[in-house]
Design a protein around this motif. Structure first.
Motif, PDB file in Angstrom:
ATOM      1  N   LEU A  47       0.834  -1.207   0.000  1.00 30.02           N
ATOM      2  CA  LEU A  47       0.000   0.000   0.000  1.00 30.02           C
ATOM      3  C   LEU A  47       0.863   1.249   0.000  1.00 30.02           C
ATOM      4  O   LEU A  47       0.570   2.232  -0.671  1.00 30.02           O
ATOM      5  N   LEU A  48       1.934   1.176   0.783  1.00 30.48           N
ATOM      6  CA  LEU A  48       2.752   2.369   0.942  1.00 30.48           C
ATOM      7  C   LEU A  48       3.717   2.603  -0.219  1.00 30.48           C
ATOM      8  O   LEU A  48       4.540   3.508  -0.155  1.00 30.48           O
ATOM      9  N   GLU A  49       3.600   1.775  -1.268  1.00 32.65           N
ATOM     10  CA  GLU A  49       4.335   2.074  -2.492  1.00 32.65           C
ATOM     11  C   GLU A  49       4.087   3.518  -2.904  1.00 32.65           C
ATOM     12  O   GLU A  49       4.923   4.179  -3.501  1.00 32.65           O
ATOM     13  N   PHE A  50       2.875   3.981  -2.576  1.00 36.16           N
ATOM     14  CA  PHE A  50       2.475   5.334  -3.012  1.00 36.16           C
ATOM     15  C   PHE A  50       3.007   6.416  -2.090  1.00 36.16           C
ATOM     16  O   PHE A  50       2.869   7.590  -2.387  1.00 36.16           O
ATOM     17  N   LYS A  55       7.459   4.317   3.832  1.00 32.77           N
ATOM     18  CA  LYS A  55       7.827   2.906   3.772  1.00 32.77           C
ATOM     19  C   LYS A  55       8.915   2.552   4.774  1.00 32.77           C
ATOM     20  O   LYS A  55       8.877   1.518   5.419  1.00 32.77           O
ATOM     21  N   ARG A  56       9.862   3.451   4.901  1.00 32.52           N
ATOM     22  CA  ARG A  56      10.948   3.205   5.866  1.00 32.52           C
ATOM     23  C   ARG A  56      10.405   3.200   7.291  1.00 32.52           C
ATOM     24  O   ARG A  56      10.897   2.484   8.160  1.00 32.52           O
ATOM     25  N   VAL A  57       9.349   4.028   7.455  1.00 28.14           N
ATOM     26  CA  VAL A  57       8.799   4.137   8.814  1.00 28.14           C
ATOM     27  C   VAL A  57       8.223   2.800   9.293  1.00 28.14           C
ATOM     28  O   VAL A  57       8.291   2.489  10.485  1.00 28.14           O
ATOM     29  N   ILE A  58       7.679   2.015   8.340  1.00 30.16           N
ATOM     30  CA  ILE A  58       7.124   0.708   8.752  1.00 30.16           C
ATOM     31  C   ILE A  58       8.168  -0.096   9.517  1.00 30.16           C
ATOM     32  O   ILE A  58       7.873  -0.696  10.540  1.00 30.16           O
ATOM     33  N   ASN A  59       9.383  -0.108   8.981  1.00 34.96           N
ATOM     34  CA  ASN A  59      10.433  -0.888   9.630  1.00 34.96           C
ATOM     35  C   ASN A  59      10.676  -0.397  11.056  1.00 34.96           C
ATOM     36  O   ASN A  59      10.781  -1.188  11.980  1.00 34.96           O
ATOM     37  N   ILE A  60      10.770   0.917  11.168  1.00 35.48           N
ATOM     38  CA  ILE A  60      11.022   1.491  12.500  1.00 35.48           C
ATOM     39  C   ILE A  60       9.867   1.143  13.434  1.00 35.48           C
ATOM     40  O   ILE A  60      10.078   0.777  14.590  1.00 35.48           O
TER      41      ILE A  60
END
Ligand SMILES: Nc1ncnc2c1ncn2[C@@H]1O[C@H](COP(=O)(O)OP(=O)(O)OP(=O)(O)O)[C@@H](O)[C@H]1O
Ligand SMILES: [Mg+2]
Lengths: 334, 255
Positions: A47-50, A55-60
């Motif tokens: 979803l966050l491709e957009f 996207k990096r925040v997901i990892n954090i």
């Protein structure tokens, strides 16, 4: 005639653990929330491709969720308030760097090795603090990351203040996302299972009444050590992962952020549920990301949110939501 | 110390700050007997149990269990070799249902190794064993009581749960710290057969009690403590007639 009935009523009456499901509503009631979480977490990167920035925040977020799980487990199931989440992160990160950069292990070996050996080292180092109660254990664990930082600086070992650079990064962005998402889900549901298993009950018994556990012929120190191992295992994984994500292990891995934000997440999400730890991180970490522009002022906003939560909804979102969820009603024929 | 002595307590002393809580207390317990310990409030009964079971370290003296010196052992080791105890201040695992309270002792190395009690085994087994033990101790199996949260149980059941927690360990000795106090006459009457049954199973019982009348119905021998000193020991009928014991209790309790 129709009357209202709580959905959980029918489900609860049947034997605990083994549910005989009667209707699609009940099935949804039971598997709905975990399914939502799992599917949600898995499609999030797509979803966050957009929104590439996020996207990096997901990892954090997932990293903090894992650290928060490790805190929630120790604090609310074992009764050890550990203010040193950063210690596990630092140990895991540095070990992974040593395995990867100094010993040339590939990343898919250095992370698991750092996780396991980090957990062993953390447990051994925390052994002397295990008999301490309440605030004393908290203080000792708070000191450990500070101590580690100073030792690394003073002795100028492991890269000193520069840290160890040049860790291999993960092969691609999707591996990076899914590794941490899947591990987080495994930790979450693994721990939720574990705390209701017999050994989990013993560990919870230590929190409820450690004297009675001793009187039952079980060494409380051993149980606590095992719990610390489990908890630091999660923390060390988080650290090893971050080190590879940034290709760098430095003293900022021991930073207070890694100790405090997860605790705040647990407070907001609701302690003692494990799910709350994850939920809290998914709320708090993006907020903290948004507040980055405010510089140090974000600490103020942070404090306001946290204080508000403790004062007005001290039970946390998860506990509140679960209560409401169990009160869902349906119509039944009378 | 005769052959059938299972536990020998020799000259136990304990001071808290300046307070002499126990002074040179000695006694032998015979295998299979019910041994009562009486004494006014603050006479050191709980402290004595704590010293024997390892929860506090005695200042001096020895505890010999089946010929082995167990003085100053860690409490879980003492429990492991078969000396169990209840707590005067009951504190079940509040967040667990009653039967889940027994999972903890059933999980212990002793319950697993001593066997006989079908202690080990898979998850499901342990739950059934737990309910079995509760049933033996007076929880109605088919009622909802064994599945209720421990914190919601009435005092009588909480006392039974304390005993059940001991029984799950398959102990040789149980120290009961005031299991009758706070119970009504009829509740105590319901507990007495339980005591008899434990005795029949060969468990040695040491009962600290304030309810003398009820204690004397089950106790084979009694010891009296006053201000940390042993002042009398013997058959209950003899101890109660003892001058010092009468003085210690005078005005405190009708006997
Ligand atoms: N941990 C402690 N620290 C200081 N003093 C203590 C401690 N434990 C007990 N005492 C003191 O030791 C004495 C004996 O206490 P103990 O609890 O053994 O009495 P007891 O015979 O069990 O009384 P009761 O019938 O009220 O239960 C009391 O004066 C008590 O205040
Ligand atoms: Mg007492």
């Amino acid at each position: 005639m129709m009357r209202k009935e709580r959905i959980d009523r029918g489900v609860r009456v049947r034997t605990a653990g083994l549910y005989a499901i009667a209707s699609w509503q009940e099935i949804l009631y039971l598997v709905g929330p975990p399914l939502f979480l799992i599917v949600g977490a898995i499609i999030l990167p797509i979803l966050l491709e957009f929104a590439p920035y996020w996207k990096r925040v997901i990892n954090i977020v997932c990293v903090y969720a894992i650290i928060a799980l490790s805190f929630d487990f120790l604090a609310n199931f074992v009764g050890l308030v550990c203010l040193g989440g950063a210690f596990f992160v630092g140990i895991g990160g540095y070990l992974s760097a040593i395995f990867n950069v100094y010993l040339h292990f590939p990343v898919y070996l250095s992370i698991p090795l750092a996780t396991i050996s980090g957990a062993v080292i953390s447990t051994v180092l925390l052994m002397p603090a295990l008999p301490l109660r309440g605030v004393y254990f908290a203080i000792v664990t708070l000191m450990y990351p500070l101590l580690a930082t100073r030792v690394i600086e003073a002795l100028n070992i492991m890269g000193g203040t520069n840290g160890i650079i040049g860790l291999d990064s993960l092969p691609n962005a999707y591996v990076e996302h899914y590794m941490v998402i899947i591990v987080m889900l495994i930790f979450l549901y693994g721990m939720r299972r574990f705390v209701n298993q017999d050994m989990g009950l013993v560990i919870r018994g230590v929190k409820d009444n450690d004297q009675a556990v001793r009187a039952s012929g079980i060494s409380v120190t051993k149980m606590k050590a095992f719990a610390v191992f489990v908890s630091s295992f999660m923390g060390c994984f988080a650290g090893a992962y971050i080190a590879h994500m940034y290709s760098w292990a430095g003293i900022s891995l021991f930073a207070l952020d890694f100790s405090i934000i997860p605790i705040a997440s647990v407070v907001i999400g609701g302690g003692g549920t494990l799910l709350g730890a994850v939920l809290g991180s998914f709320i708090l970490v993006p907020i903290s990301e948004l507040l980055r522009n405010f510089g140090t002022f974000r600490i103020v906003i942070y404090c306001v949110i946290l204080t508000g939560f403790i004062v007005f909804k001290s039970e946390g979102i998860m506990v509140y939501a679960m209560r409401k969820y169990h009160q869902f009603e349906r119509w039944v024929k009378v | 110390m005769s052959d059938d002595t299972i536990l020998s307590v020799q000259g136990i002393s304990k001071t808290f700050g300046g307070l002499k809580a126990l002074m040179d207390v000695s006694f032998d317990i015979r295998r299979g007997e019910v041994y009562g310990i009486i004494g006014p409030n603050g006479s050191g009964k709980t402290t004595l149990i704590n010293c024997i079971t390892g929860f506090i370290k005695p200042g001096g003296g020895k505890v010999i269990f089946k010929g082995k010196d167990i003085t100053r052992w860690a409490p879980h080791k003492i429990a492991h070799i078969g000396i169990s105890r209840t707590f005067q201040i009951m504190r079940p695992y509040y967040s667990l249902p009653a039967y889940k309270n027994l999972i903890i002792p059933l999980w212990s190395p002793r319950a697993k190794t001593v066997g006989g009690w079908r202690g080990g085994g898979r998850h499901g087994d342990r739950d059934t064993v737990a309910v079995d033990i509760l049933e033996e101790i007076g929880f109605e199996r088919d009622s909802r009581v064994p599945y209720k949260l421990a914190s919601t149980l009435p005092t009588g059941y909480q006392k039974r749960l304390e005993l059940a927690r001991c029984m799950a360990m398959r102990p040789e000795i149980i120290f009961c710290d005031e299991v009758f106090s706070g119970l009504s006459m009829s509740e105590i009457a319901g507990m007495l057969p339980l005591i008899e049954k434990m005795k029949e199973e060969g468990i040695t019982l040491i009962m600290v009690e304030h309810r003398l009348r009820e204690l004397f119905r089950v106790a084979d021998r009694v010891m009296a403590l006053n201000f940390g000193e042993k002042i009398a020991e013997g058959l209950s009928s003899v101890v109660i007639e003892n001058k010092k014991v009468k003085e210690a209790y005078l005005g405190k309790e009708e006997v």
